[in-house]
Design a protein around this motif. Structure first.
Motif, PDB file in Angstrom:
ATOM      1  N   ASP A   1     -23.315  41.859  26.557  1.00  0.00           N
ATOM      2  CA  ASP A   1     -22.123  41.013  26.632  1.00  0.00           C
ATOM      3  C   ASP A   1     -21.333  40.987  25.321  1.00  0.00           C
ATOM      4  O   ASP A   1     -20.348  40.266  25.203  1.00  0.00           O
ATOM      5  CB  ASP A   1     -22.531  39.568  26.988  1.00  0.00           C
ATOM      6  N   SER A   2     -21.776  41.765  24.342  1.00  0.00           N
ATOM      7  CA  SER A   2     -21.099  41.760  23.052  1.00  0.00           C
ATOM      8  C   SER A   2     -19.877  42.669  23.078  1.00  0.00           C
ATOM      9  O   SER A   2     -19.986  43.849  23.423  1.00  0.00           O
ATOM     10  CB  SER A   2     -22.056  42.239  21.951  1.00  0.00           C
ATOM     11  N   PRO A   3     -18.702  42.167  22.690  1.00  0.00           N
ATOM     12  CA  PRO A   3     -17.499  43.015  22.664  1.00  0.00           C
ATOM     13  C   PRO A   3     -17.625  44.180  21.686  1.00  0.00           C
ATOM     14  O   PRO A   3     -16.926  45.176  21.818  1.00  0.00           O
ATOM     15  CB  PRO A   3     -16.387  42.051  22.262  1.00  0.00           C
ATOM     16  N   LEU A   4     -18.540  44.047  20.712  1.00  0.00           N
ATOM     17  CA  LEU A   4     -18.746  45.144  19.765  1.00  0.00           C
ATOM     18  C   LEU A   4     -19.503  46.303  20.388  1.00  0.00           C
ATOM     19  O   LEU A   4     -19.440  47.434  19.907  1.00  0.00           O
ATOM     20  CB  LEU A   4     -19.515  44.641  18.535  1.00  0.00           C
TER      21      LEU A   4
ATOM     22  N   GLY B   1     -17.468  47.848  24.564  1.00  0.00           N
ATOM     23  CA  GLY B   1     -16.203  48.583  24.625  1.00  0.00           C
ATOM     24  C   GLY B   1     -14.963  47.740  24.587  1.00  0.00           C
ATOM     25  O   GLY B   1     -13.853  48.280  24.530  1.00  0.00           O
ATOM     26  N   ILE B   2     -15.103  46.402  24.638  1.00  0.00           N
ATOM     27  CA  ILE B   2     -13.913  45.549  24.588  1.00  0.00           C
ATOM     28  C   ILE B   2     -13.201  45.718  23.248  1.00  0.00           C
ATOM     29  O   ILE B   2     -11.984  45.822  23.177  1.00  0.00           O
ATOM     30  CB  ILE B   2     -14.297  44.070  24.816  1.00  0.00           C
ATOM     31  N   ILE B   3     -13.989  45.742  22.172  1.00  0.00           N
ATOM     32  CA  ILE B   3     -13.436  46.004  20.849  1.00  0.00           C
ATOM     33  C   ILE B   3     -13.674  47.462  20.508  1.00  0.00           C
ATOM     34  O   ILE B   3     -14.808  47.932  20.510  1.00  0.00           O
ATOM     35  CB  ILE B   3     -14.097  45.100  19.782  1.00  0.00           C
TER      36      ILE B   3
ATOM     37  N   SER C   1     -21.571  36.746  14.192  1.00  0.00           N
ATOM     38  CA  SER C   1     -22.008  37.331  15.460  1.00  0.00           C
ATOM     39  C   SER C   1     -20.920  37.232  16.515  1.00  0.00           C
ATOM     40  O   SER C   1     -20.104  36.313  16.498  1.00  0.00           O
ATOM     41  CB  SER C   1     -23.266  36.588  15.949  1.00  0.00           C
ATOM     42  N   SER C   2     -20.913  38.201  17.432  1.00  0.00           N
ATOM     43  CA  SER C   2     -19.987  38.173  18.566  1.00  0.00           C
ATOM     44  C   SER C   2     -20.734  37.932  19.875  1.00  0.00           C
ATOM     45  O   SER C   2     -20.168  38.069  20.956  1.00  0.00           O
ATOM     46  CB  SER C   2     -19.238  39.514  18.656  1.00  0.00           C
TER      47      SER C   2
END
Length: 403
Positions: free
Chosen positions: A39-42, A45-47, A92-93
């Protein structure tokens, strides 16, 4: 023993201080963090941009340094009248519930409450090679850029650019001469020169290792290097100039005294014996003794070789002692670096026309022609620091200019 950001600050002691603390993550914390990677945007692929290289998120560190079973965290109090702490090293993201669970499995934070969860950082910037040394854009007059928009990260980096951009915006508004600092004058000069002459592909931080003249660019001589330049453009007061000049005057007297005074074994050996270092067997000049790493100017003061009256009751006694001691201990290295800096500085003064047609010089390599045309350096020194421009290319330019 706190010190000020400026030598104007009166030395003193804070009667009340708060401590920072250290703790570490652990293997269990790392396993909890990994459950949130999906679930991390890092990671999902979100970021897609570049994150902070020098203060990465905790999940980044867990992945990059997979062989480490713990990472250091600093617990920094946010103020006098709050129980909030900044957990340095735990940015943290990850989802809030994952951050919470991981945090409470860290020693000392078992009962911690999160006021504000961590978040991800994504950098975006304009290529700083589009800027002049004044931080004015090459394309649009009177438009100045400073800070992260130029591809830098860090508070000091942003402040350094802000003051140069602000000074030059003022100079331009009042039709005054532009203000720049060279690589040999200040870390600000190194920072800006790197930005405008090199391809920035990731957030830039100003490290001392990026400077060629680290012996000249010291915190103890910042006022000596820059106060008069600041006064020339109406920033520093005459009082500050006189304080810097007084410091240099006192340091020179101390240096001369060290050159002309010798320590007598009977007087100085008790100090050497206390420090458990080799004793003197004959009279020795103070300028030679100061080269020993265990010896400082205060030892000469304690032994009576330097009278405190030489400091003229200056309130910045500690700062002057530090400056004079470094100047005396490293005099040979400092002089050698000044000679090198002077030689290279002569190249900085050789001006180039930013609009010169480099394609007309067939003796330049193709890469040099392309890079020089792209970055439009204003001096030979800048041209030499562009990746892809070799010393032989610079020689071609110097020959063309009749030098």
């Amino acid at each position: 023993k706190p010190t000020g950001f400026s030598y104007q600050t009166k030395p003193g002691y804070l009667p009340k201080q708060r401590s920072c603390y250290m703790t570490h993550t652990n293997s269990e914390v790392h396993e909890i963090l990994k459950t949130g990677f999906v679930d991390s945007p890092l990671f999902n692929g979100i970021i897609q941009g570049v994150g902070p290289r020098y203060c990465p998120s905790i999940e980044d560190k867990v992945v990059t340094f997979a062989d480490k079973d713990r990472h250091l965290l600093f617990l920094e109090p946010e103020g006098w009248n709050t129980n909030e702490y900044y957990i340095n090293g735990f940015s943290s993201s990850l989802p809030l519930e994952i951050q919470y669970k991981a945090l409470r499995n860290i020693r000392g934070l078992e009962d911690a409450v999160i006021f504000r969860p961590g978040y991800a950082i994504e950098y975006d910037f304009f290529y700083p090679t589009q800027l002049k040394a004044t931080l004015e854009t090459k394309l649009y007059e009177n438009l100045f850029f400073a800070g992260q928009i130029n591809g830098t990260t860090g508070y000091e980096e942003a402040a350094a650019q802000g003051i140069i951009a602000g000074i030059n915006a003022h100079q331009r508004a009042f039709h005054l001469s532009e203000f720049t600092l060279g690589r040999h004058e200040a870390y600000i000069g190194v920072l800006i020169d790197d930005l405008i002459t090199k391809d920035v592909t990731e957030p830039y931080r100003m490290f001392t290792s990026r400077a060629e003249y680290r012996i000249l660019l010291r915190q103890d001589n910042a006022d000596v290097r820059l106060t008069e330049r600041s006064h020339d453009i109406g920033l520093a007061s005459l009082e500050r100039v006189l304080a810097a000049q007084s410091k240099m005057h006192i340091a020179k007297k101390i240096y001369d005294l060290c050159e002309s005074t010798s320590a007598v074994p009977a007087d100085f050996n008790p100090i050497l014996e206390f420090k458990e270092i080799p004793l003197l067997d004959q009279k020795t000049r103070l300028s030679k003794l100061i080269l020993r790493p265990q010896i400082g100017l205060t030892d000469f003061i304690d032994a009576g070789y330097i009278d405190k009256s030489i400091f003229e009751n200056n309130i910045n006694f500690d700062e002057i002692v530090l400056y004079a001691e470094i100047e005396a201990k490293y005099a040979g290295y400092i002089e050698r670096e000044k000679i090198i800096a002077d030689k290279l500085f002569r190249l900085e003064n050789v001006k180039l026309n930013p609009d010169f047609d480099y394609n007309s010089l067939q003796n330049l390599t193709i890469e040099a022609r392309q890079k020089l045309t792209k970055f439009k350096p204003t001096t030979i020194g800048q041209a030499l620091r562009i990746n892809g421009v070799s010393p032989s290319d610079v020689n071609v330019l110097l020959v063309y200019m009749g030098r």
